[in-house]
Design a protein around this motif. Structure first.
Motif, PDB file in Angstrom:
ATOM      1  N   GLY A   1      -7.271  31.331  54.795  1.00 14.03           N
ATOM      2  CA  GLY A   1      -7.000  31.806  53.446  1.00 14.03           C
ATOM      3  C   GLY A   1      -6.089  30.884  52.664  1.00 14.03           C
ATOM      4  N   GLY A   2      -5.428  29.978  53.341  1.00 11.27           N
ATOM      5  CA  GLY A   2      -4.566  29.019  52.665  1.00 11.27           C
ATOM      6  C   GLY A   2      -5.253  27.708  52.342  1.00 11.27           C
ATOM      7  N   ARG A   3      -6.589  27.694  52.415  1.00 15.57           N
ATOM      8  CA  ARG A   3      -7.324  26.459  52.110  1.00 15.57           C
ATOM      9  C   ARG A   3      -7.263  26.161  50.618  1.00 15.57           C
ATOM     10  N   PRO A   4      -6.769  24.984  50.222  1.00 15.57           N
ATOM     11  CA  PRO A   4      -6.688  24.649  48.794  1.00 15.57           C
ATOM     12  C   PRO A   4      -8.079  24.559  48.165  1.00 15.57           C
ATOM     13  N   GLY A   5      -8.116  24.733  46.853  1.00 13.98           N
ATOM     14  CA  GLY A   5      -9.379  24.627  46.143  1.00 13.98           C
ATOM     15  C   GLY A   5      -9.149  24.415  44.671  1.00 13.98           C
ATOM     16  N   ALA A   6     -10.222  24.551  43.912  1.00 13.26           N
ATOM     17  CA  ALA A   6     -10.174  24.259  42.479  1.00 13.26           C
ATOM     18  C   ALA A   6      -9.981  25.525  41.655  1.00 13.26           C
ATOM     19  N   ILE A   7      -9.278  25.377  40.541  1.00 12.90           N
ATOM     20  CA  ILE A   7      -9.207  26.399  39.511  1.00 12.90           C
ATOM     21  C   ILE A   7     -10.191  25.993  38.427  1.00 12.90           C
ATOM     22  N   VAL A   8     -11.180  26.847  38.184  1.00 11.24           N
ATOM     23  CA  VAL A   8     -12.311  26.482  37.333  1.00 11.24           C
ATOM     24  C   VAL A   8     -12.426  27.462  36.167  1.00 11.24           C
ATOM     25  N   HIS A   9     -12.693  26.921  34.965  1.00 12.08           N
ATOM     26  CA  HIS A   9     -12.899  27.779  33.802  1.00 12.08           C
ATOM     27  C   HIS A   9     -14.236  28.496  33.941  1.00 12.08           C
TER      28      HIS A   9
ATOM     29  N   THR B   1     -16.790  27.372  30.866  1.00 10.19           N
ATOM     30  CA  THR B   1     -17.190  25.967  30.712  1.00 10.19           C
ATOM     31  C   THR B   1     -17.494  25.276  32.030  1.00 10.19           C
ATOM     32  N   GLY B   2     -16.985  25.831  33.137  1.00  6.22           N
ATOM     33  CA  GLY B   2     -17.154  25.174  34.420  1.00  6.22           C
ATOM     34  C   GLY B   2     -16.197  24.018  34.639  1.00  6.22           C
ATOM     35  N   GLU B   3     -15.303  23.797  33.686  1.00  8.85           N
ATOM     36  CA  GLU B   3     -14.358  22.681  33.791  1.00  8.85           C
ATOM     37  C   GLU B   3     -13.311  22.979  34.868  1.00  8.85           C
ATOM     38  N   GLU B   4     -13.015  21.965  35.670  1.00  9.54           N
ATOM     39  CA  GLU B   4     -11.960  22.094  36.663  1.00  9.54           C
ATOM     40  C   GLU B   4     -10.619  21.851  35.983  1.00  9.54           C
ATOM     41  N   LEU B   5      -9.754  22.868  36.035  1.00  5.72           N
ATOM     42  CA  LEU B   5      -8.491  22.811  35.299  1.00  5.72           C
ATOM     43  C   LEU B   5      -7.299  22.489  36.184  1.00  5.72           C
ATOM     44  N   GLY B   6      -7.472  22.588  37.476  1.00  8.92           N
ATOM     45  CA  GLY B   6      -6.359  22.326  38.379  1.00  8.92           C
ATOM     46  C   GLY B   6      -6.734  22.712  39.794  1.00  8.92           C
ATOM     47  N   THR B   7      -5.730  22.783  40.648  1.00 12.08           N
ATOM     48  CA  THR B   7      -5.949  23.161  42.042  1.00 12.08           C
ATOM     49  C   THR B   7      -5.025  24.317  42.411  1.00 12.08           C
TER      50      THR B   7
ATOM     51  N   GLY C   1     -10.311  32.542  32.791  1.00 13.61           N
ATOM     52  CA  GLY C   1     -10.856  32.600  31.448  1.00 13.61           C
ATOM     53  C   GLY C   1      -9.937  33.374  30.534  1.00 13.61           C
ATOM     54  N   PRO C   2     -10.267  33.458  29.244  1.00 10.77           N
ATOM     55  CA  PRO C   2      -9.449  34.215  28.295  1.00 10.77           C
ATOM     56  C   PRO C   2      -9.515  35.712  28.584  1.00 10.77           C
ATOM     57  N   ARG C   3      -8.571  36.454  28.042  1.00  6.88           N
ATOM     58  CA  ARG C   3      -8.424  37.867  28.334  1.00  6.88           C
ATOM     59  C   ARG C   3      -9.688  38.667  28.033  1.00  6.88           C
ATOM     60  N   ARG C   4     -10.413  38.309  26.977  1.00  5.71           N
ATOM     61  CA  ARG C   4     -11.604  39.059  26.602  1.00  5.71           C
ATOM     62  C   ARG C   4     -12.645  39.064  27.715  1.00  5.71           C
TER      63      ARG C   4
END
Length: 383
Positions: free
Chosen positions: A239-247, A250-256, A295-298
């Protein structure tokens, strides 16, 4: 303490338990966690004139919890329960349920987080060790009822006992008891459901209970420092495996991120992805790919939820229904597609889009103040 100094008479105390015959002919088993609420229930039961037996389930390691207040069912809390029984003069037994609790509650908690769900271990505990096992013990002891310190009301309706919200909305625990079966409700008693917490503490002081001012338990009982991710990672290192934070749009990778176990749907803090034009929230978790979708709150708004393993308490009324999809959420108007109860799956349709509905949480359904049932949120459909 002389009886004249107590505000509740024996008859008034007995009235809180809805006993089937005179109290002096009855036996009440009280589930005692060591907290002030269950201690007051035991004191009221003793005041009624009934024979009282207190039972505490030791649910996790005693040594690890020693010195920790408000943990529930371990450490100093067991000692507090025993001291209340000694002061009031009734039998008290401690049963080791650590193995069952770990298997039915803690392991499931870890698995749910690993799968990207948001678990509620308190409901699992009530469904398993607390009610099922205590119910069986009380029956074996020949008790007339099993009493607990939960803030809910058991009210006799036209079709039998009903489960209602507590009169004090700030203390209501009905959300956590939706899985109570009709058979259990017939046997259970909740004498604190009509009392405010301040009065409960006053009663504890009248009886001279040493835990009268004991703080309420705030965190999950088996997570002593509130760091649930540490517990899950120790049990499920993957469960501690790092991964991507994705929008999510848009599918854009925003961070890890450091592992999906650190995130739940609706979460805003702790994402560490600055520079965005608007605040972003966790929309979903892809545990297989170790991705956190934001994503945004909406985008949190959902139109319906699939609810599995449902339970129904009493008849489903021909009246407007509401549902709570989080323990702290306000009930909102809903409609049901499907037959509630008997473990069946239903679709919960919200009259207005609802935010932050997370798989793994419970959806609890109400008709006014009455709990008519609920189940586990399995999936959602966006609005």
């Amino acid at each position: 303490m002389p009886a004249a100094q107590l505000s509740l008479s024996p008859a008034e105390a007995a009235g809180l338990f809805d006993l089937p015959r005179p109290a002096e002919q009855c036996r009440i088993v009280v589930a005692m966690s060591g907290g002030v609420d269950s201690s007051v229930v035991a004191a009221l039961a003793a005041r009624s004139g009934a024979e009282v037996i207190g039972i505490t389930l030791q649910l996790y390691d005693y040594g690890a919890a020693t010195g920790r207040k408000g943990a529930c069912c371990a450490g100093d809390d067991i000692r507090d329960a025993r001291e209340v029984a000694d002061r009031l003069g009734f039998a008290h037994y401690v049963h080791d349920h650590e193995s069952a609790f770990r298997e039915e509650v803690v392991e499931q908690f870890a698995d749910d987080y690993l799968a990207g769900r948001t678990p509620i271990p308190c409901i699992r505990c009530n469904m398993g060790p607390k009610f099922t096992d205590l119910f069986a013990m009380a029956r074996e002891l020949g008790a007339d009822c099993l009493a607990t310190g939960h803030y809910v009301q058991r009210i006799i309706g036209l079709a039998g006992p009903e489960l209602h919200r507590a009169t004090d909305p700030a203390r209501d625990q009905s959300y956590f008891l939706y899985a109570t079966t009709e058979e259990q409700l017939d046997y259970l008693r909740f004498p604190l459901g009509g009392l405010p917490k301040a009065q409960v503490r006053e009663i504890a002081e009248e009886f001279g209970l040493r835990n009268a001012a004991k703080p309420d338990s705030q965190d999950i009982c088996f997570v002593p420092d509130g760091d649930y991710a540490k517990i899950v990672k120790a049990m499920r290192p993957e469960g501690g495996r790092p991964g991507a934070i994705v929008h999510a749009e848009t599918g854009e990778e925003l961070g890890t991120h450091p592992g999906v176990i650190h995130y739940t749907v609706g979460q805003r803090r702790g994402l560490d992805i600055g520079g965005q034009p608007e605040p972003l929230y966790v929309m979903g978790i892809d545990a297989d790919e170790a991705r956190v979708l934001v994503g945004p709150r909406r985008m949190l708004a959902v139109a319906s939820a699939e609810v599995i393993e449902t339970n129904r308490i009493g008849p489903l009324p021909d009246a407007p229904l509401t549902a709570k999809v989080r323990s702290m959420a306000k009930p909102v108007p809903v409609r049901l597609d499907g037959a509630l109860g008997d473990g069946k799956t239903v679709t919960l349709r919200f009259d207005q889009p609802e935010l932050g509905v997370s798989p793994g949480q419970a959806a609890v359904i109400y008709a006014g103040e009455r709990v008519v049932g609920g189940g586990w949120i399995e999936d959602t459909d966006k609005a």
